[in-house]
Design an enzyme around this catalytic site. Structure first.
Site, mmCIF file in Angstrom:
data_model
loop_
_atom_site.group_PDB
_atom_site.id
_atom_site.type_symbol
_atom_site.label_atom_id
_atom_site.label_comp_id
_atom_site.label_asym_id
_atom_site.label_seq_id
_atom_site.Cartn_x
_atom_site.Cartn_y
_atom_site.Cartn_z
ATOM 1 N N GLY A 1 0.570 -4.818 1.122
ATOM 2 C CA GLY A 1 -0.660 -5.342 -0.170
ATOM 3 C C GLY A 1 -0.148 -5.718 -1.572
ATOM 4 N N GLU B 1 -0.788 -8.979 -1.305
ATOM 5 C CA GLU B 1 -2.162 -9.386 -0.831
ATOM 6 C C GLU B 1 -2.884 -9.178 -2.622
ATOM 7 O OE1 GLU B 1 -2.345 -6.793 2.193
ATOM 8 O OE2 GLU B 1 -3.685 -8.282 3.277
ATOM 9 N N ALA C 1 0.918 -1.073 0.237
ATOM 10 C CA ALA C 1 0.514 0.264 0.633
ATOM 11 C C ALA C 1 0.963 0.933 0.060
ATOM 12 C CB ALA C 1 -1.322 0.179 1.540
ATOM 13 N N GLU D 1 3.776 -5.761 6.679
ATOM 14 C CA GLU D 1 2.924 -4.388 7.717
ATOM 15 C C GLU D 1 2.935 -4.591 9.921
ATOM 16 O OE1 GLU D 1 1.981 -6.801 5.530
ATOM 17 O OE2 GLU D 1 0.866 -6.237 4.244
HETATM 18 N N1 3HC Z 1 4.435 3.403 0.182
HETATM 19 C C1 3HC Z 1 5.253 4.577 -0.299
HETATM 20 N N2 3HC Z 1 6.450 4.830 -0.386
HETATM 21 C C2 3HC Z 1 7.393 3.822 -0.234
HETATM 22 C C3 3HC Z 1 6.789 2.577 0.214
HETATM 23 C C4 3HC Z 1 5.771 2.280 -0.001
HETATM 24 N N3 3HC Z 1 4.442 1.444 0.044
HETATM 25 N N4 3HC Z 1 7.774 2.174 -0.237
HETATM 26 C C5 3HC Z 1 8.568 2.451 -0.309
HETATM 27 N N5 3HC Z 1 8.556 3.453 -0.846
HETATM 28 C C6 3HC Z 1 9.150 4.697 -1.201
HETATM 29 C C7 3HC Z 1 10.491 4.912 -0.416
HETATM 30 O O1 3HC Z 1 10.313 6.003 0.782
HETATM 31 C C8 3HC Z 1 11.378 5.942 -0.381
HETATM 32 O O2 3HC Z 1 11.441 7.465 -0.566
HETATM 33 P P1 3HC Z 1 12.174 8.216 -0.961
HETATM 34 O O3 3HC Z 1 13.046 7.930 -2.356
HETATM 35 O O4 3HC Z 1 11.389 9.552 -1.597
HETATM 36 O O5 3HC Z 1 12.881 8.326 -0.006
HETATM 37 C C9 3HC Z 1 11.492 5.447 -2.147
HETATM 38 O O6 3HC Z 1 10.093 4.778 -2.131
HETATM 39 C C10 3HC Z 1 12.370 3.543 -2.804
HETATM 40 O O7 3HC Z 1 12.357 2.911 -1.535
HETATM 41 P P2 3HC Z 1 13.427 2.506 -0.241
HETATM 42 O O8 3HC Z 1 14.637 3.488 -0.505
HETATM 43 O O9 3HC Z 1 13.127 2.281 0.590
HETATM 44 O O10 3HC Z 1 14.423 1.324 -1.634
HETATM 45 P P3 3HC Z 1 14.879 0.409 -1.606
HETATM 46 O O11 3HC Z 1 14.638 0.030 -2.715
HETATM 47 O O12 3HC Z 1 16.130 -0.026 -0.857
HETATM 48 O O13 3HC Z 1 13.858 -0.873 -1.623
HETATM 49 C C11 3HC Z 1 11.717 -1.677 -1.233
HETATM 50 C C12 3HC Z 1 12.752 -1.370 -1.818
HETATM 51 C C13 3HC Z 1 11.845 -3.331 -0.214
HETATM 52 C C14 3HC Z 1 9.809 -2.375 -1.068
HETATM 53 C C15 3HC Z 1 10.898 -1.452 1.238
HETATM 54 O O14 3HC Z 1 11.088 0.427 -0.066
HETATM 55 C C16 3HC Z 1 10.289 -1.240 1.472
HETATM 56 O O15 3HC Z 1 10.795 -2.125 2.410
HETATM 57 N N6 3HC Z 1 9.070 -0.467 1.102
HETATM 58 C C17 3HC Z 1 7.844 -0.787 2.231
HETATM 59 C C18 3HC Z 1 7.301 -2.425 1.904
HETATM 60 C C19 3HC Z 1 5.839 -1.963 3.061
HETATM 61 O O16 3HC Z 1 6.008 -2.166 4.217
HETATM 62 N N7 3HC Z 1 4.740 -2.598 2.810
HETATM 63 C C20 3HC Z 1 3.752 -2.610 3.143
HETATM 64 C C21 3HC Z 1 3.134 -1.269 3.636
HETATM 65 S S1 3HC Z 1 1.495 -1.530 4.488
HETATM 66 C C22 3HC Z 1 0.764 -2.946 3.486
HETATM 67 O O17 3HC Z 1 0.505 -2.519 1.786
HETATM 68 C C23 3HC Z 1 -0.581 -2.589 3.879
HETATM 69 C C24 3HC Z 1 -1.684 -3.398 3.461
HETATM 70 O O18 3HC Z 1 -2.229 -4.535 3.709
HETATM 71 C C25 3HC Z 1 -3.785 -3.215 3.062
#
Ligand code: 3HC
Ligand code: NAI
Length: 703
Positions: free
Chosen positions: A100, A103, A61, A123
């Protein structure tokens, strides 16, 4: 190209997502996917393939939308839309399919992935639980136990492991194809499914047998989770949802999951953890660094000193496949250093965290030496010798002589003046501080210390390299203790004042640990060794503050109680279990020393202890910001969450202060100042100004 494109190739309707950098599920993406899947229902396509542009499949998400009111369609709407498709929908995964994103893939009828792909439901690391079916779908595919572990740890698994667990149906093998490798392999996979008349296979239809786990499985799991994730509600709610997956119809499970997701989304714990998520990305950016500054390649590393830190630092590079030369004073010290590294790796192999093959590969990267000439061609040298300015200066003079032009010369010093170290070289622009934390192969934090003359390209290299070896870098300017230890000194000082006033070590540590700190301050002192502070204080024997505040640890050291390593410090330690026990001898000694200094013991509440220790961090943190030592308040939070056991679900000391509000922090500081007259409580000017303007620390970015 728009965020979602649709085309038909070879009877396959291709839904192509393109939302850089990580294809997060923004509202536009959600709406686009739903519209494309709907459109494909009535065209000539026979199957639908969801595939992503860029470096990864959907990474989850869009976390930045979580602070805003929800906009339709929701992710569960998208999941339902895909699931109800009358044509098979196939997800083609590469990069990281997370949260997400996974999912979305679980809603599809089939999933294929490149071998390098990883999948996970992270998450929980944001104080959340999967909110679009993850807790209901994953146990149906992977089984209850694997699903519980995956969702409560939040750790991703490889495509191969996901295949073994039944989460992915096919691991593609066409990665090496130069052009659009995923497209070709995924289209071929979709066509195979069509040729086999593969049915519409919906994960929701899989039945979980009610006796799949034992009767008290969830009870036990909740107990374990409570211990593993102290103070965090999400893991318990995940267990509730997975239990519902076993015991209830899927729609009831989904409704429960959605309810718990919403609850977590609005919790203070998740808000704090989301703050840290963005803070940990922000901290890698150096304010004012020109865009065209490029990092230098670091293909080989020298390390001076193979002690506690040198060995751990070497492991970081060896793990990343970067060859290391570790230099010691003589062969004996060298052999000792290498043996410690070997033991650390062997322990990981024994625990099953590392394969023997990986250990051998890493060990082969580390060579010992006693000859500086062997460092003449390395790209980076990190000094980790004794904490003594003269010795460090000697080392840097030598490095200046032998290292090639352009090599980066770094010091791991905790307290010495980096500029005084740089000054003995003819290349202060190449000198930088790389302050690792102990154990250096485990702790994520790396303070990158910018000397007065450190060049931008050296800085850029350090920040990039830190990420390459899996560290979270935070930039600090030179000051005594840099960001973390400078603040910590104020925190420890309050802990010792509380001791003198009448609190016991167990009460102080208990007050901080029950609030969420990984370890209380006095237990930390015992762990690191009380002799470290003792030696530092010996340099200033006439400092009255030292004699008033630290008389107890000094007396303990003189009694040979150096902490855990001697079996006793503030506490006594069980030789077998290392469990700490309060020691009446220490309590009596504390009272005696306090009485000699005219202090009458009183009873302190846990609340007072917490208030003082935390405000000491906050006030010093504010000074650090005022002076421009840290770039931004959130960097300080990153330091504390990654280097000092600050609970992530409280966001860090400056975030904590923001939650209290500038005005409340100021009132408390003024109260403590008026009561004690101790200059440490004089409110930092920044706090005065935040209170006056109603702004937050986290709004402030310093140059
Ligand atoms: N939403 C918004 N922005 C995100 C994001 C997300 N899910 N994931 C990454 N970004 C942004 C980062 O803030 C960063 O922004 P910036 O360049 O402005 O600083 C940019 O994307 C690049 O991210 P990273 O520097 O972390 O890039 P990497 O290549 O090192 O890592 C990744 C990539 C492994 C995908 C890592 O970003 C990550 O772990 N992201 C989060 C994943 C996550 O937690 N997903 C679950 C979200 S909650 C959800 O999905 C709820 C659902 O169940 C309903
Ligand atoms: P240590 O005492 O375990 O190791 C120092 C090593 O340096 C010894 O093996 C010694 O033989 C070697 N050495 C001394 N002089 C040398 C020289 N001239 N040339 C080559 N090798 C030499 O010390 P530790 O704990 O590893 O600390 C090293 C540095 O790291 C210090 O500056 C310390 O402040 C810093 N540091 C220590 C942390 C800790 O928790 N131990 C945490 C962060 C930084």
């Amino acid at each position: 190209m728009s965020v979602v494109d649709y085309e038909i190739r070879n009877q396959i309707g291709i839904v192509r997502l393109n939302n850089p950098p990580v294809n997060a599920l923004s509202q536009a993406l959600r709406a686009g996917i739903l519209a494309a899947v709907e459109r494909a229902q009535t065209d000539e396509s026979r199957a639908i393939l969801i595939i992503c542009e860029g470096r990864t499949f959907v990474a989850g998400a869009d976390i930045s939308e979580f602070n805003q009111p929800p906009v339709l369609p929701t992710l569960p709407d998208v999941v339902a839309g895909i699931e109800q498709s009358q044509k098979p929908v196939i997800a083609a995964l590469h990069g990281t399919a997370l949260g997400g994103g996974l999912e979305l893939a679980l809603a599809c009828h089939y999933r294929c992935a490149l071998p390098s792909a990883k999948v996970g439901l992270p998450e929980v690391k944001l104080g959340l639980l999967p909110g679009a079916g993850g807790t209901q779908y994953l146990p149906r595919l992977a089984g209850v136990e694997a699903a519980l572990e995956l969702i409560t740890s939040g750790n991703p698994v490889s495509a191969q492991r996901a295949h073994t667990l039944g989460v992915i149906d096919a691991v593609l093998d066409d990665e090496k194809s130069p052009v659009t490798p995923l497209d070709n392999a995924a289209i071929a996979y979709a066509q195979t499914l069509l040729s086999q008349s593969a049915p519409l296979r919906r994960v929701r239809d899989i039945e979980i047998p009610p006796d799949t786990v034992s009767e008290n499985y969830f009870h036990k799991a909740r107990e374990q989770l409570a211990r593993r994730y102290r103070g965090q509600p999400a893991p318990q709610l995940i267990a509730d949802c997975i239990q519902a997956a076993v015991e209830k119809p899927i729609d009831a499970g989904l409704a429960l999951e959605r309810m718990h997701f919403e609850r977590c989304l609005h919790s203070s714990e998740s808000a704090a953890m989301r703050h840290l998520f963005f803070a940990e990305r922000q901290c890698t950016k150096v304010v004012g660094l020109a865009k065209d500054v490029t990092a230098k390649p670091v293909r080989s590393v020298g390390i001076i000193g193979g002690g506690t830190m040198g060995g751990g630092i070497a492991m970081n590079f060896a793990n990343a496949g970067i060859p290391v030369r570790m230099l010691e004073i003589n062969d004996e010290a060298m052999a000792r250093g290498l043996a410690i590294v070997q033991r650390n790796y062997a322990a990981s192999v024994k625990k099953g965290r590392l394969t023997q093959e990986s250990m051998d590969r890493a060990m082969a990267c580390i060579q010992g030496t006693t000859d500086y000439a062997e460092l003449s061609q390395v790209d980076l040298v990190i000094e980790a010798v004794f904490e003594n300015l003269e010795i460090k200066q000697q080392v840097f003079r030598k490095l200046d002589e032998v290292c090639k032009p352009g090599a980066i010369l770094a010091s791991n010093t905790s307290y010495q003046d980096l500029d005084a170290i740089a000054a003995v070289t003819r290349r202060p622009e190449d000198v930088i501080g790389l302050h690792f934390f102990s154990p250096a192969n485990v702790m994520k934090l790396l303070e990158v210390v910018r000397g007065a003359q450190t060049s931008d390209s050296v800085l850029a290299t350090a920040m990039q390299l830190a990420r390459a070896i899996g560290k979270v870098p935070v930039l600090s300017r030179v000051c005594y203790g840099f960001i973390g230890n400078r603040m910590l000194n104020q925190y420890f000082r309050q802990a010792h004042l509380c001791l003198m006033e009448g609190a016991t070590p167990a009460q102080i540590d208990g007050a901080m640990e029950s609030w969420g700190m990984a370890m209380g301050p006095l237990a930390v002192g015992d762990l690191s060794g009380l002799d470290i502070g003792y030696k530092a204080r010996q340099a200033e024997p006439d400092n009255p503050d030292h004699q008033r505040v630290y008389c107890l640890p000094d007396a303990l050291v003189e009694m040979g109680r150096l902490g855990q390593k001697t079996g006793a410090g503030y506490y006594r330690y069980d030789p077998e279990t290392r469990a700490r026990e309060e020691d009446a001898e220490v309590l009596a000694l504390a009272r005696k020393l306090a009485a000699e200094r005219g202090v009458t013991p009183r009873s302190l509440s846990d609340e007072e202890i917490r208030n003082r220790l935390l405000l000491a961090l906050v006030n010093e943190g504010a000074r650090i910001l005022e002076e421009g030592v840290a770039q931004r308040a959130s960097d300080i939070d990153v330091v504390y969450a990654n280097g000092y056991g600050f609970p992530r679900y409280r966001g860090g000391p400056m975030y904590f202060a923001d939650q209290l509000g500038g005005e409340a922090v100021l009132v408390r500081l003024r109260g403590l100042y008026a009561e004690t007259g101790d200059p440490c409580w004089k409110p930092a000017a920044l706090i005065e100004s935040l209170a006056a303007t109603g702004k937050n620390f986290t709004d402030e970015v310093m140059a």
